[in-house]
Design an enzyme around this catalytic site. Structure first.
Site, short mmCIF file in Angstrom:
data_model
loop_
_atom_site.label_atom_id
_atom_site.label_comp_id
_atom_site.label_asym_id
_atom_site.label_seq_id
_atom_site.Cartn_x
_atom_site.Cartn_y
_atom_site.Cartn_z
N THR A 1 35.67 51.19 25.81
CA THR A 1 34.20 51.09 24.77
C THR A 1 33.26 50.89 25.72
O THR A 1 33.39 49.51 26.37
CB THR A 1 34.83 50.33 23.34
OG1 THR A 1 35.72 50.89 22.95
CG2 THR A 1 33.52 50.26 22.63
N GLY B 1 29.04 47.39 40.72
CA GLY B 1 29.11 48.09 41.95
C GLY B 1 30.64 48.35 42.44
O GLY B 1 30.82 49.30 43.03
N HIS C 1 23.44 43.51 38.93
CA HIS C 1 23.01 42.15 39.09
C HIS C 1 22.38 41.99 40.25
O HIS C 1 22.04 40.97 40.72
CB HIS C 1 24.30 41.16 39.05
CG HIS C 1 25.26 41.11 40.16
ND1 HIS C 1 25.17 40.11 41.25
CD2 HIS C 1 25.99 41.88 40.53
CE1 HIS C 1 26.08 40.66 42.23
NE2 HIS C 1 26.52 41.63 41.77
N CYS D 1 33.36 29.20 58.14
CA CYS D 1 34.19 27.96 58.91
C CYS D 1 35.43 27.73 58.40
O CYS D 1 35.70 27.70 57.40
CB CYS D 1 33.28 26.82 58.84
SG CYS D 1 33.93 25.60 59.93
N GLN E 1 22.07 47.49 46.75
CA GLN E 1 21.06 46.65 47.21
C GLN E 1 19.63 47.49 47.42
O GLN E 1 18.65 46.67 47.40
CB GLN E 1 21.29 46.31 48.76
CG GLN E 1 22.40 45.19 48.82
CD GLN E 1 22.28 43.84 48.19
OE1 GLN E 1 20.99 43.50 48.00
NE2 GLN E 1 22.98 43.00 48.00
#
Length: 386
Positions: A237, A71, A201, A325, A179
């Site tokens: 390729t 993506g 994925h 954090c 998504q």
């Protein structure tokens, strides 16, 4: 240790049928698909079959699908390619403040190359107002890039309305649908999208493979130059094995039965939300649109905690936080910040994202773990006042 996976928006496991489709390309079909001898035949035909499967899953023509490494590459290809192709006509790009870094960072790069980028505000649900898009259009606008669904809170954008504005003004329209594939029916002709990003994925295919849909006639310069692979649009390729996996994943994830399962996932997610809300005595708040949201996504704020504290107590559960954090200071994600979520609220954000292998037993167990390890002590006073 038992393990419960609720981070499907980050990455999905491979479906069994995807693994089976890829397996022959590990052992037997190793030929270069661009060659002209017998060893190339199966590789070449399988590559085109995979391209057809991806195209069919979004209502596109086969030749309009270009395979990429994922993506991020597809987004870079779309933004940089259109800018390079149309920079003599204009230099203005419109996007939003809740885009994935794979759009935000290329926009930042293009600003250094002379682009003018407008980053649109969103409402408290994370949605772009189409009127703001229209007001942002100038004579120099060449590209609008608004994500189809947000990865963090699941909010769906009014893409059809935004695309209508783009078409009316002769502007190229791109959407990052990484998504959305397999969770929401997508038809590029109905949406009138020019460019659309697919990430393997996120749809039960392998990592390292994706695709960019390019409507015929869309002006775009290739991102990777070399030989004439991918109809001259992306040199290198092709990874036939991964492309075959993406094709099979797109095909199976956009079948009628798969979308029926999405409705089951929605019901499971809503049950999860209701039980969490009860457990926290109404103190829990939701991030994202209550209705116009991916069926699998639940981003919530745990009051009195940081998201990291919550997940640290339940290491069996794979999920994501909505803040980071640094040196003891909690920083909200750019998405929550753009939505106007207050820091003391958003620091407790946790995103649970469900998938095809999530069960009711998983949800029940997460609720039990949260009650036993996180909430029992913190909310004892609330329970006593119930």
């Amino acid at each position: 240790m038992e393990r419960i996976y609720l981070d499907y928006n980050a990455s999905t496991p491979l479906k069994e049928e995807v693994i089976r489709a890829m397996e022959p390309f590990i052992y037997d079909h190793f030929g270069n698909p661009s060659a002209s001898h017998w060893a190339a035949n199966k590789a070449s035909s399988s590559l085109e079959q995979a391209r057809h499967q991806v195209a069919q899953s979004i209502g596109a023509q086969t030749e309009e699908v270009i395979f990429t490494s994922g993506g991020s590459e597809a987004n870079n290809f779309a933004l940089k390619g259109v800018f390079q192709s149309l920079r003599d006509r204009g230099n203005h790009i419109i996007t939003s403040k809740v885009e994935h870094p794979a759009v935000m960072n290329p926009c930042d790069y293009l600003e250094k190359q002379g682009a003018q980028v407008t980053y649109l505000e969103v409402d408290e649900f994370g949605q772009v107002d189409p009127e703001d898009v229209e007001n942002a259009v100038t004579d120099e606008t060449i590209l609008i890039s608004i994500m189809h669904a947000n990865n963090e809170v699941g909010t769906l954008q009014p893409i059809s309305e935004i695309t209508a504005i783009a078409k009316k003004n002769g502007i190229v329209m791109h959407t990052d649908a990484s998504q959305s594939i397999g969770k929401v029916p997508i038809d590029v002709d109905q949406l009138q999208i020019d460019l659309l990003t697919v990430a393997g994925h996120k749809v039960y295919a392998p990592k390292g493979i994706g695709a960019l849909y390019i409507r015929q006639g869309t002006p775009i310069e290739p991102l990777i130059h070399g030989a004439g692979h991918e109809m001259g649009m992306r040199a290198g390729t092709e990874n036939v094995m991964l492309a075959v996996g993406l094709g099979e994943a797109c095909s199976s994830s956009t079948s009628t039965s798969s979308f029926h399962q999405i409705e089951e996932i929605r019901q499971l997610r809503d049950k999860f939300w209701e039980r969490l809300h009860r457990l926290l005595h109404g103190q829990l708040t939701l991030n994202g649109h209550p209705d116009e949201r991916l069926a699998n996504t639940l981003s919530v704020n745990f009051p009195g905690f940081t998201g990291e504290e919550v997940l640290r107590q339940i290491p069996e559960v794979a999920a994501s936080t909505g803040s980071a954090c640094h040196s003891g200071n909690v920083q909200l994600s750019s998405v929550l910040k753009a939505m106007g979520v207050e820091e003391h609220v958003g620091k407790g954000a946790v995103r649970f994202s469900l998938g095809h292998y999530t069960t009711e037993k998983d949800i029940d167990r997460v609720i039990d773990l949260l009650e036993e390890r996180v909430l029992q002590r913190k909310y004892q006073d609330l329970k006593m006042n119930d």
